[in-house]
Design a protein around this motif. Structure first.
Motif, mmCIF file in Angstrom:
data_model
loop_
_atom_site.group_PDB
_atom_site.id
_atom_site.type_symbol
_atom_site.label_atom_id
_atom_site.label_comp_id
_atom_site.label_asym_id
_atom_site.label_seq_id
_atom_site.Cartn_x
_atom_site.Cartn_y
_atom_site.Cartn_z
ATOM 1 N N ALA A 104 -2.182 2.259 6.729
ATOM 2 C CA ALA A 104 -1.021 2.370 6.214
ATOM 3 C C ALA A 104 -0.806 3.561 5.205
ATOM 4 O O ALA A 104 0.190 4.020 4.606
ATOM 5 C CB ALA A 104 -0.351 1.114 5.408
ATOM 6 N N THR A 105 -1.853 4.005 4.557
ATOM 7 C CA THR A 105 -1.905 5.070 3.553
ATOM 8 C C THR A 105 -3.083 6.067 3.636
ATOM 9 O O THR A 105 -3.993 5.631 4.515
ATOM 10 C CB THR A 105 -2.384 4.309 2.277
ATOM 11 N N ALA A 162 0.814 -1.391 -0.088
ATOM 12 C CA ALA A 162 -0.061 0.187 0.139
ATOM 13 C C ALA A 162 0.886 1.134 -0.021
ATOM 14 O O ALA A 162 0.654 2.129 -0.520
ATOM 15 C CB ALA A 162 -0.934 -0.178 1.105
ATOM 16 N N ARG A 163 1.871 1.347 0.847
ATOM 17 C CA ARG A 163 2.680 2.355 0.850
ATOM 18 C C ARG A 163 3.676 2.788 -0.361
ATOM 19 O O ARG A 163 3.730 3.790 -0.891
ATOM 20 C CB ARG A 163 3.786 2.151 2.039
ATOM 21 N N ILE A 164 4.124 1.525 -1.071
ATOM 22 C CA ILE A 164 4.640 1.618 -2.388
ATOM 23 C C ILE A 164 3.767 2.201 -3.086
ATOM 24 O O ILE A 164 4.105 3.116 -3.949
ATOM 25 C CB ILE A 164 5.311 0.334 -2.764
ATOM 26 N N LEU A 165 2.651 1.629 -3.482
ATOM 27 C CA LEU A 165 1.624 2.280 -4.558
ATOM 28 C C LEU A 165 1.202 3.566 -4.283
ATOM 29 O O LEU A 165 1.052 4.192 -5.401
ATOM 30 C CB LEU A 165 0.461 1.244 -4.537
ATOM 31 N N ALA A 200 -7.203 -0.891 -3.706
ATOM 32 C CA ALA A 200 -8.053 -1.959 -3.687
ATOM 33 C C ALA A 200 -7.140 -3.023 -2.984
ATOM 34 O O ALA A 200 -5.955 -3.080 -3.306
ATOM 35 C CB ALA A 200 -8.889 -2.342 -4.823
ATOM 36 N N THR A 201 -7.981 -3.920 -2.156
ATOM 37 C CA THR A 201 -7.233 -5.023 -1.836
ATOM 38 C C THR A 201 -7.425 -6.448 -2.456
ATOM 39 O O THR A 201 -8.409 -6.174 -3.403
ATOM 40 C CB THR A 201 -7.631 -5.415 -0.342
#
Length: 216
Positions: free
Chosen positions: A80-81, A34-37, A46-47
């Motif tokens: 996380a985001t 999530a952080r990377i994206l 989305a998960t």
């Protein structure tokens, strides 16, 4: 009253679905992705039940993950985001409309801005719910949400379960829209021509996954 930060995420997610053209929403399977994206500049996430299952050494199949596992993972992604996050809620974790309703209530409590519910049963001998039950499940999910901008994505699974019937798929998606779904999605649609027909048949936004076909 909803927390201000959550309300802002909901409003942003709603606006993204009302803009002209398409936007890209990649799948994060944990907090790190999530952080990377988010760092790559995507506007929402989305998960993915498949990504989560594979990361745990499990097959992506109905029943391999519990509602609690999926929503705990979704909460870690949300935490996380700063982006809006929509969750893969599989088939609502149960056959009944109330199962879908409970899943939506818990998804909102986890801070999600939306969730996708499929009409797949998990039974290889009868893989897709009957039409009436499928519609009632989506109606229950819609009625369960507290926030107007929590977006329900209703999925018609025919094509990925050996039922390549575009007519029935469109019939289901139109009924899901009438039941209150905010977004519709038919995974495995084989080509752009079919995607166009689907988009012309409904008035709500249509989700399309790049790279997924009826043969995968």
């Amino acid at each position: 009253m909803l927390p201000t930060t959550y309300q802002r995420k909901l409003e942003k997610f709603g606006r993204l679905h009302q803009t002209s053209g398409a936007f890209l929403m990649p799948n994060a399977w944990d907090a790190r992705t999530a952080r990377i994206l988010e760092g790559l500049g995507f506007p929402a996430l989305a998960t993915t039940s498949a990504g989560l299952a594979f990361s745990m050494g499990l097959r992506d199949s109905s029943g391999s993950l519990s509602r609690q596992q999926v929503l705990d993972n979704a909460y870690s992604v949300v935490s996380a985001t700063s982006l809006p996050v929509s969750a893969d809620l599989e088939n609502g974790f149960g056959a009944s409309p109330e199962d879908c309703a409970q899943t939506v209530r818990e998804a909102e409590a986890a801070g999600l801005c939306g969730g996708a519910i499929e009409d797949a049963t998990g039974d290889p001998n009868d893989p897709v719910y009957g039409f009436e039950l499928a519609v009632e499940r989506i109606r229950a999910a819609v009625e369960a949400k507290r926030a107007k901008n929590f977006l329900i994505t209703a999925r018609a699974e025919n094509f990925i379960y050996g039922r390549p019937d575009l007519g029935d798929t469109i019939r289901r998606l139109k009924a899901f829209e009438q039941a209150g779904a905010d977004v519709v999605y038919a995974p495995g649609i084989p080509d752009v021509a079919c995607v166009r027909k689907l988009c012309e048949a409904v008035s709500v936004p249509v989700n399309v996954v790049v790279g997924l076909s009826a043969t995968t």
